[in-house]
Design a protein around this motif. Sequence first.
Motif, short mmCIF file in Angstrom:
data_model
loop_
_atom_site.label_atom_id
_atom_site.label_comp_id
_atom_site.label_asym_id
_atom_site.label_seq_id
_atom_site.Cartn_x
_atom_site.Cartn_y
_atom_site.Cartn_z
N ASP A 295 -7.72 -9.20 1.13
CA ASP A 295 -6.99 -7.93 1.16
C ASP A 295 -7.29 -7.11 -0.10
OD1 ASP A 295 -5.87 -8.50 3.61
OD2 ASP A 295 -3.95 -9.15 2.80
N GLU A 299 -9.63 -3.30 -0.62
CA GLU A 299 -9.24 -2.10 -1.35
C GLU A 299 -10.12 -1.86 -2.57
OE1 GLU A 299 -5.38 0.07 -3.43
OE2 GLU A 299 -5.16 -1.93 -2.56
N THR A 302 -13.58 -0.53 -1.10
CA THR A 302 -13.59 0.69 -0.30
C THR A 302 -12.80 1.83 -0.95
OG1 THR A 302 -11.60 0.21 1.01
CG2 THR A 302 -13.69 -0.73 1.77
N LEU A 304 -9.85 2.36 -0.52
CA LEU A 304 -8.91 2.79 0.50
C LEU A 304 -7.99 1.62 0.88
CD1 LEU A 304 -11.44 4.67 2.82
CD2 LEU A 304 -9.74 5.75 1.33
N LEU A 306 -6.86 -0.30 3.37
CA LEU A 306 -7.14 -0.57 4.78
C LEU A 306 -6.88 -2.04 5.11
CD1 LEU A 306 -10.53 1.34 5.03
CD2 LEU A 306 -8.34 2.09 5.96
N ALA A 307 -6.46 -2.28 6.33
CA ALA A 307 -6.27 -3.65 6.81
C ALA A 307 -7.55 -4.12 7.49
CB ALA A 307 -5.10 -3.70 7.79
N ALA A 310 -7.97 -3.14 11.23
CA ALA A 310 -8.33 -1.74 11.48
C ALA A 310 -9.81 -1.50 11.20
CB ALA A 310 -7.46 -0.82 10.63
N VAL A 311 -10.32 -2.12 10.14
CA VAL A 311 -11.74 -1.97 9.82
C VAL A 311 -12.60 -2.59 10.92
CG1 VAL A 311 -13.54 -2.62 8.17
CG2 VAL A 311 -11.28 -1.93 7.33
N LEU A 314 -12.71 -0.18 13.90
CA LEU A 314 -13.56 0.96 13.59
C LEU A 314 -15.03 0.58 13.72
CD1 LEU A 314 -14.08 3.83 12.53
CD2 LEU A 314 -13.81 2.93 10.20
N THR A 512 -15.48 -8.52 8.34
CA THR A 512 -14.11 -8.84 8.72
C THR A 512 -14.07 -10.02 9.69
OG1 THR A 512 -14.23 -7.12 10.44
CG2 THR A 512 -13.20 -6.52 8.33
N LEU A 558 -17.76 3.12 5.33
CA LEU A 558 -16.52 3.84 5.07
C LEU A 558 -16.76 4.98 4.08
CD1 LEU A 558 -14.12 0.80 4.96
CD2 LEU A 558 -14.26 2.52 6.76
N LYS A 562 -16.50 9.12 5.02
CA LYS A 562 -15.66 10.04 4.24
C LYS A 562 -16.46 11.26 3.78
CE LYS A 562 -12.00 9.90 3.33
NZ LYS A 562 -10.82 10.59 3.91
#
Length: 611
Positions: A295, A299, A302, A304, A306-307, A310-311, A314, A512, A558, A562
Amino acid sequence: MKTNILLIGAAAGLLSACAATAVEPQAPAAAPAAEPAAPRPNASEQLSALFKESDEANLRRNPLSALFRGDMRYAGELGDMYTESYYAAERRAGEEELRRLAAIDRNALSATDQLAYDVFKRQTEVALRGLQEPLLALSAVRPIDHMTGIHTWYPDVASGEGAAPFKTLADYENNLKRHRQYPALIDKAIARFREGMAAGVVQPKLVVRNMIDQLDLQLKQGVEGSTFYGPVKKFPEGIAPADQARLRAAHAAVIRDEIRPAYSRLRDFLSSEYLPAAREGAGLVHMKGGPLLYDYLIEQNTTLPLAAGAVHQLGLREVARIRSEMESVKTKVGFKGSLAQFFEHLRTSKRYQPPSKEWLRERYEEVGKRVDARIGELFALTPKSALEIRPVPDYREKTDAAGSYNSGTPDGTRPGVFYYNTYDLPSRFTWGIETLYLHEAVPGHHFQISLAQENEALPNFMRFGGNTAFVEGWALYAETLWDELGVETDALQRFGGLNDEMLRAMRLVVDTGIHAKGWSRDQAIKYMLDNSSMGKTDATAEVERYIAMPGQALAYKLGQLKILELRARAEKALGSRFDIRAFHAQVLDSGALPLTVLEAKIDRWIAAQRG
């Protein structure tokens, strides 16, 4: 002492005045004026002082960072990067710097200084979290791996072709000083590994086996064939023959008597003690405390919050989109089979294999000339640092990526280097050349890193620091400029661009998958082969990299998404007033920003352009 002198002087003046009164009345002598108090530094001056002092202290704690910049003040030092005292010093520095930053009135700063304030605050806070328990206990006891371990990059630093210069006698003497400290760092890494074994926090067996292979390759070099012996195979002018002989003997001795025995100790420890204790599961999900660490690494890499789930989703969506575009290319070139068959055709047909290492170098040089001819159409801001194109050194080519970049020095005296990999040459496909150049060289890493370093208006932590999401996000964004730069005009080179974009999308799924969902190495490799035309050699190296460096590979896609989002926002808001050269300057002129900070900066720029 100065105060006492002033008091004595005032008393003497008073006595003289009293004695004179009997003869002729005089006005009392005036006391000497007090010196004016120094003006209190304003907010900008306080911020500048903090940045300067922080950077200087960081270079003292991490002397190799100075060497990479071309700053030779600590050139004889390696630093102490694995001990409790080192981590404690890093924590104290971070805590004190945040305390000083909080005392500065951010509202009193200029917009540029506010940007620097925000970057410094976020980077220091995130780094400090990683230096606290329990996160530190999960990383410090795994001090090296096959991707980032000191044994993978220090030989290149000291090779005569890396960051360490070899122009003067002092350069050679400093190199010997560093070498004599190197075995102690290796032994400290072994001690850290033992702590991890006791705590049940260990590397995967796959990573350990790769490290053993790397050490075997370096040990097989012998003494005079060692990468460390490179600087004394040739000398610059000005080194006397007697000094040359002495330096050759000294380098041979330190390699033979100190470095090689340290490597043997590490190799034997890994093989006989650590490997049996290493974990079977590749991902952090299989390591004690691993989910907590993952976790944090998401962060950290990235920028960001993010969990992992979710990644992963995506990534699945991006993979589906890119597969659709690949289908279009397959149809365009007239291939009649399935996409999987097209992948297999591209990875096995000899027509797409480079005929020689020399041919590959010439092809990259040709692409560079074509890009240079168009670069001014998109960039007003370009670096002064030159770029060189070199093959990956043979001692690390087996586990290295297909391409990589090493930065030059800010003054341009050492060029940036784009490394291309020639290991297992039949697996280096000709249709991947152009997009790899855009990413690693121009306008990718070479532009972004060089422009940051060369901007002396930035504080050093922004010139030389950064984050993976911006650095790699920019390089992947650079790949999307293929049409505007006049490359990938051939359908197969366009497929190569899509294939590289697919790689970054697959990373969201695979990283992931490994570290949060428990995917195996083989499962991850199969997923990559099923969804791209990567060769098995590259797919294997990629997956083993993700296993060694959790979360790092997420940053590419990611970051790119952006930057693309911000460009689209600016184009929509500004319409005909949108200037792509100005947009690129805004993205690149302040170093590698956290993505949230970059977004706020571009929003301010859009507002200013609109009036």
